[in-house]
Scaffold this active site. Structure first.
Site, PDB file in Angstrom:
ATOM      1  N   GLY A  90       0.796  -1.220   0.000  1.00 25.95           N
ATOM      2  CA  GLY A  90       0.000   0.000   0.000  1.00 25.95           C
ATOM      3  C   GLY A  90       0.828   1.269   0.000  1.00 25.95           C
ATOM      4  N   LEU A  91       2.120   1.148  -0.343  1.00 32.71           N
ATOM      5  CA  LEU A  91       2.971   2.344  -0.351  1.00 32.71           C
ATOM      6  C   LEU A  91       3.318   2.788  -1.779  1.00 32.71           C
ATOM      7  CD1 LEU A  91       5.211   1.412   2.678  1.00 32.71           C
ATOM      8  CD2 LEU A  91       3.664   3.349   2.553  1.00 32.71           C
ATOM      9  N   GLY A  92       2.616   2.216  -2.736  1.00 29.10           N
ATOM     10  CA  GLY A  92       2.748   2.692  -4.112  1.00 29.10           C
ATOM     11  C   GLY A  92       3.932   2.124  -4.868  1.00 29.10           C
ATOM     12  N   SER A  93       4.412   0.927  -4.483  1.00 29.74           N
ATOM     13  CA  SER A  93       5.611   0.400  -5.153  1.00 29.74           C
ATOM     14  C   SER A  93       5.395   0.254  -6.668  1.00 29.74           C
ATOM     15  CB  SER A  93       6.042  -0.928  -4.543  1.00 29.74           C
ATOM     16  OG  SER A  93       5.044  -1.899  -4.699  1.00 29.74           O
ATOM     17  N   SER A  94       4.225  -0.204  -7.085  1.00 27.64           N
ATOM     18  CA  SER A  94       4.033  -0.426  -8.523  1.00 27.64           C
ATOM     19  C   SER A  94       3.900   0.897  -9.284  1.00 27.64           C
ATOM     20  CB  SER A  94       2.830  -1.341  -8.794  1.00 27.64           C
ATOM     21  OG  SER A  94       1.647  -0.718  -8.402  1.00 27.64           O
ATOM     22  N   ALA A  95       3.112   1.825  -8.749  1.00 30.11           N
ATOM     23  CA  ALA A  95       2.955   3.112  -9.452  1.00 30.11           C
ATOM     24  C   ALA A  95       4.287   3.864  -9.475  1.00 30.11           C
ATOM     25  CB  ALA A  95       1.885   3.956  -8.779  1.00 30.11           C
ATOM     26  N   ASP A 137      -3.023   6.480  -7.350  1.00 25.52           N
ATOM     27  CA  ASP A 137      -1.606   6.218  -7.052  1.00 25.52           C
ATOM     28  C   ASP A 137      -0.676   6.887  -8.060  1.00 25.52           C
ATOM     29  OD1 ASP A 137      -2.596   4.639  -5.072  1.00 25.52           O
ATOM     30  OD2 ASP A 137      -1.468   2.834  -5.594  1.00 25.52           O
TER      31      ASP A 137
END
Ligand code: PMV
Length: 296
Positions: A90-95, A137
């Site tokens: 939920g910390l935006g690794s993919s975006a 995101d």
């Protein structure tokens, strides 16, 4: 050789409701980042600074392939990806990965992509990871500013009083795609109930925006508690996340809620600077790690 970076993020309000066209608020976490290095090579080579599971590697490779085609660029490059953002938390690794790659390609191939374009392409990339993302995101990470987001639309927020936030991770990785699909199923079974909840979350996000702009931190905390109650109603919380919120509130937090898709991942606590150490200590037995940050 070129390098580019993109930050992490956290959702403060409105997760899930944003997928249904309602408003939400997300903020960048600048201490966390993905870094992409691009240099000339005889063929396409991708390396990582951390051990990835096979499916994560595959998704990243698909993403790179998609970008090479989309940007009409040559593939005789070596790409190195390093990141300090925990995966599926939920910390935006993919975006963040999407935005860092697009920025790196834009720099290396002199494409001069503007932020709007980076954001637009990152949204397309996010679909590779998540199926039906709202776009919150990629937007907060592309602009690196707190945003009030409503599908296809963003407003940059002015944070009047810095927000002291503790991010706590319960050590359970989640698939955003699956949690979003679960909500979709329940929504389809009970549209009236879910629409009402999403409308209530929407109003919370609108009120939270006013609090952020006016520096009303205590009221902001209360809105977090209300948002968490509604997230519990749509069954994306867990007893552990609920317990953490209770412990945080019992120890003087202004507010606490899960952040992101839920069913694992993170919760966030709004605190005063003076009480942050006490809060971190009080939740310690229940979390894998916690992290204090200031949102300005
Ligand atoms: O788990 P995260 O931080 O990627 O957040 C997902 C947020 C949702 O609203 C549940 C999905 C979305 O695309 O907005």
């Amino acid at each position: 050789m070129t390098t580019a970076k993109a930050c992490g993020k956290i959702i403060l309000f409105g997760e899930h409701a944003v997928v249904y066209g309602k408003s939400g608020i997300a903020v960048p976490i600048k201490d966390l980042s993905t870094q992409v290095l691009v240099e000339p090579f005889c063929l396409l080579s991708v390396s990582y600074d951390r051990i990835l599971e096979e499916d994560q590697k595959l998704k990243t490779e698909n993403l790179i392939e998609f970008l090479l085609k989309k940007l009409k660029i040559k593939s005789n490059i070596k790409i190195n990806i390093s990141s300090t953002i925990p995966i599926s938390s939920g910390l935006g690794s993919s975006a963040s990965l999407c935005v860092a790659l697009i920025r790196a390609f834009s720099n290396y191939f002199v494409l001069n992509l503007k932020i709007e374009k980076v954001n637009e392409i990152a949204f397309e990339c996010e679909k590779i990871f998540h199926g039906t993302p709202s776009g919150i995101d990629n937007t907060v990470i592309s602009y690196e500013k707190p945003v009030f987001f409503t599908k296809g639309n963003k407003e940059i927020l002015n944070v009047k009083t810095p927000m002291n936030i503790i991010i706590a991770n319960i050590g359970l990785r989640i698939s955003t795609k699956e949690v979003v699909l679960g909500v979709r199923d329940r929504y389809n079974q009970n549209k009236e109930k879910y629409s009402k909840i999403f409308n209530e979350i929407n109003q919370i996000s609108i009120n939270a925006k006013i609090c952020i702009e006016n520096g009303d931190i205590k009221k902001l905390g209360k809105l977090m508690i209300l948002n968490q109650n509604l997230l519990r109603e749509i069954e994306v919380s867990l007893s552990k996340l609920d317990l953490l919120c209770e412990v945080a509130l019992a120890n003087g937090a202004y507010g606490a809620k899960l952040a992101g898709a839920g069913k694992g991942g993170n919760m966030i606590i709004l605190t005063s600077v003076e009480n942050k150490d006490n809060l971190i200590k009080s939740i310690e037995p229940l979390v894998k790690w916690s992290y204090y940050t200031i949102i300005k």
